[in-house]
Design a protein around this motif. Sequence first.
Motif, mmCIF file in Angstrom:
data_model
loop_
_atom_site.group_PDB
_atom_site.id
_atom_site.type_symbol
_atom_site.label_atom_id
_atom_site.label_comp_id
_atom_site.label_asym_id
_atom_site.label_seq_id
_atom_site.Cartn_x
_atom_site.Cartn_y
_atom_site.Cartn_z
ATOM 1 N N UNK A 296 0.835 -1.208 0.000
ATOM 2 C CA UNK A 296 0.000 0.000 0.000
ATOM 3 C C UNK A 296 0.864 1.249 0.000
ATOM 4 N N UNK A 297 1.886 1.267 0.849
ATOM 5 C CA UNK A 297 2.725 2.455 0.972
ATOM 6 C C UNK A 297 3.594 2.663 -0.267
ATOM 7 N N UNK A 298 4.020 1.566 -0.881
ATOM 8 C CA UNK A 298 4.812 1.681 -2.104
ATOM 9 C C UNK A 298 3.978 2.317 -3.215
ATOM 10 N N UNK A 299 2.765 1.807 -3.403
ATOM 11 C CA UNK A 299 1.922 2.368 -4.456
ATOM 12 C C UNK A 299 1.548 3.806 -4.147
ATOM 13 N N UNK A 300 1.198 4.092 -2.894
ATOM 14 C CA UNK A 300 0.859 5.471 -2.539
ATOM 15 C C UNK A 300 2.031 6.402 -2.857
ATOM 16 N N UNK A 301 3.226 6.018 -2.454
ATOM 17 C CA UNK A 301 4.397 6.862 -2.659
ATOM 18 C C UNK A 301 4.706 7.032 -4.140
ATOM 19 N N UNK A 302 4.509 5.976 -4.909
ATOM 20 C CA UNK A 302 4.729 6.060 -6.351
ATOM 21 C C UNK A 302 3.776 7.069 -6.981
ATOM 22 N N UNK A 303 2.503 6.982 -6.618
ATOM 23 C CA UNK A 303 1.510 7.886 -7.190
ATOM 24 C C UNK A 303 1.734 9.327 -6.744
ATOM 25 N N UNK A 304 2.116 9.510 -5.485
ATOM 26 C CA UNK A 304 2.423 10.863 -5.012
ATOM 27 C C UNK A 304 3.614 11.435 -5.766
ATOM 28 N N UNK A 305 4.615 10.596 -6.027
ATOM 29 C CA UNK A 305 5.810 11.048 -6.748
ATOM 30 C C UNK A 305 5.483 11.439 -8.183
ATOM 31 N N UNK A 306 4.414 10.854 -8.722
ATOM 32 C CA UNK A 306 3.970 11.215 -10.067
ATOM 33 C C UNK A 306 3.234 12.549 -10.088
ATOM 34 N N UNK A 307 2.993 13.100 -8.898
ATOM 35 C CA UNK A 307 2.335 14.393 -8.818
ATOM 36 C C UNK A 307 0.865 14.354 -8.485
ATOM 37 N N UNK A 308 0.333 13.168 -8.196
ATOM 38 C CA UNK A 308 -1.078 13.095 -7.838
ATOM 39 C C UNK A 308 -1.276 13.526 -6.391
ATOM 40 N N UNK A 309 -2.349 14.242 -6.088
ATOM 41 C CA UNK A 309 -2.614 14.643 -4.703
ATOM 42 C C UNK A 309 -3.071 13.452 -3.872
ATOM 43 N N UNK A 310 -2.935 13.570 -2.550
ATOM 44 C CA UNK A 310 -3.284 12.472 -1.662
ATOM 45 C C UNK A 310 -4.737 12.050 -1.820
ATOM 46 N N UNK A 311 -5.638 13.005 -2.053
ATOM 47 C CA UNK A 311 -7.051 12.655 -2.209
ATOM 48 C C UNK A 311 -7.257 11.748 -3.416
ATOM 49 N N UNK A 312 -6.578 12.034 -4.517
ATOM 50 C CA UNK A 312 -6.696 11.194 -5.710
ATOM 51 C C UNK A 312 -6.053 9.839 -5.480
ATOM 52 N N UNK A 313 -4.931 9.818 -4.767
ATOM 53 C CA UNK A 313 -4.259 8.559 -4.465
ATOM 54 C C UNK A 313 -5.137 7.684 -3.564
ATOM 55 N N UNK A 314 -5.765 8.296 -2.587
ATOM 56 C CA UNK A 314 -6.657 7.554 -1.688
ATOM 57 C C UNK A 314 -7.816 6.939 -2.451
ATOM 58 N N UNK A 315 -8.322 7.669 -3.426
ATOM 59 C CA UNK A 315 -9.401 7.134 -4.262
ATOM 60 C C UNK A 315 -8.931 5.906 -5.040
ATOM 61 N N UNK A 316 -7.706 5.960 -5.560
ATOM 62 C CA UNK A 316 -7.153 4.811 -6.279
ATOM 63 C C UNK A 316 -7.046 3.598 -5.360
ATOM 64 N N UNK A 317 -6.517 3.804 -4.164
ATOM 65 C CA UNK A 317 -6.362 2.693 -3.225
ATOM 66 C C UNK A 317 -7.714 2.102 -2.831
#
Length: 315
Positions: free
Chosen positions: A98-119
């Motif tokens: 979970x943390x790896x994917x979250x960090x990857x998506x954040x590094x791509x520039x996605x905001x936390x709200x969008x990343x949370x939706x993906x998860x």
Amino acid sequence: MRITVLAGGVGAARFLRGLRQAAPEAEITVIGNTGDDITLFGLRICPDLDTVMYTLGGGINEDQGWGRDGETHRIRAELAAYGASPDWFTLGDRDFATHILRSQLLAEGRPLSAVTEVLCRRWRPGVRLLPMSDDPVETHVVLAGPGERRVVHFQEWWVRMHAETPAAQITASGADRARPAPGVLDAIGAADVVLFPPSNPVVSIGTILAVPGIRAAVAAKTVAAVSPIIGGSPVRGMADACLAAIGVDTSAAAVAAHYGPGLIDGWLVDDQDKAASDDPALAGIEVRALPLYMRDLPATTAIARAALDLALELR
């Protein structure tokens, strides 16, 4: 019906499980605390968001109330073999994903709200889960030990130190510059009622309310809250240490007075704290007493139903 809930971790997640049962047709939005978030081993970890997501999605470790079920710890052992630190924060192999994917998506520039939706697409928690802010906010603790005062991340104080060193001050670093995440103020404004589960009033609910705009939006709604204190003790965790840091007694009445009638309209206490209904400090707050231990899903559903009924009655 639209219900918005301000949520911390374990207690909130269990309450939400009951709320889904109590109001199966309701549209529930959960505004999650991100003040506990921390970066470890280069990964961004969001404990409260993940606890809600795992619990409602059926992947939580039921015995702990946090972390994944069926967890293993091979990565942790390998990190220890390298002498990597810290060694006081437990991360399991499944949780790492979970943390790896979250960090990857954040590094791509996605905001936390969008990343949370993906998860949440994987877990399908049955609620809309929003972080309180996309901006970084971290809860810090000023230790009240001898000599020069030291500031540590809340997680270090809570997990490594077990809150045994008194806190002189607890601050939500970055909160004053943060903005509510997209959808947060809309969810509060559109809600028929707002609920506070039995989350920590200082570092969970309090941190969410510290984000500019959220407190005012909540105060404009009908709010029912569930006491996290039963008989002078926290239901879970070390909320008493947090309350001491802000000069609030560890009692159901004191926590309600801390929120105040300008913020909450209804307050659920346990039967053993029913004297709070006569406390003059709670004038303007409707206090109801009932069994508050979330022993199982039926008991939790009854508590959630009572909170919802109280809020609807007070609208």
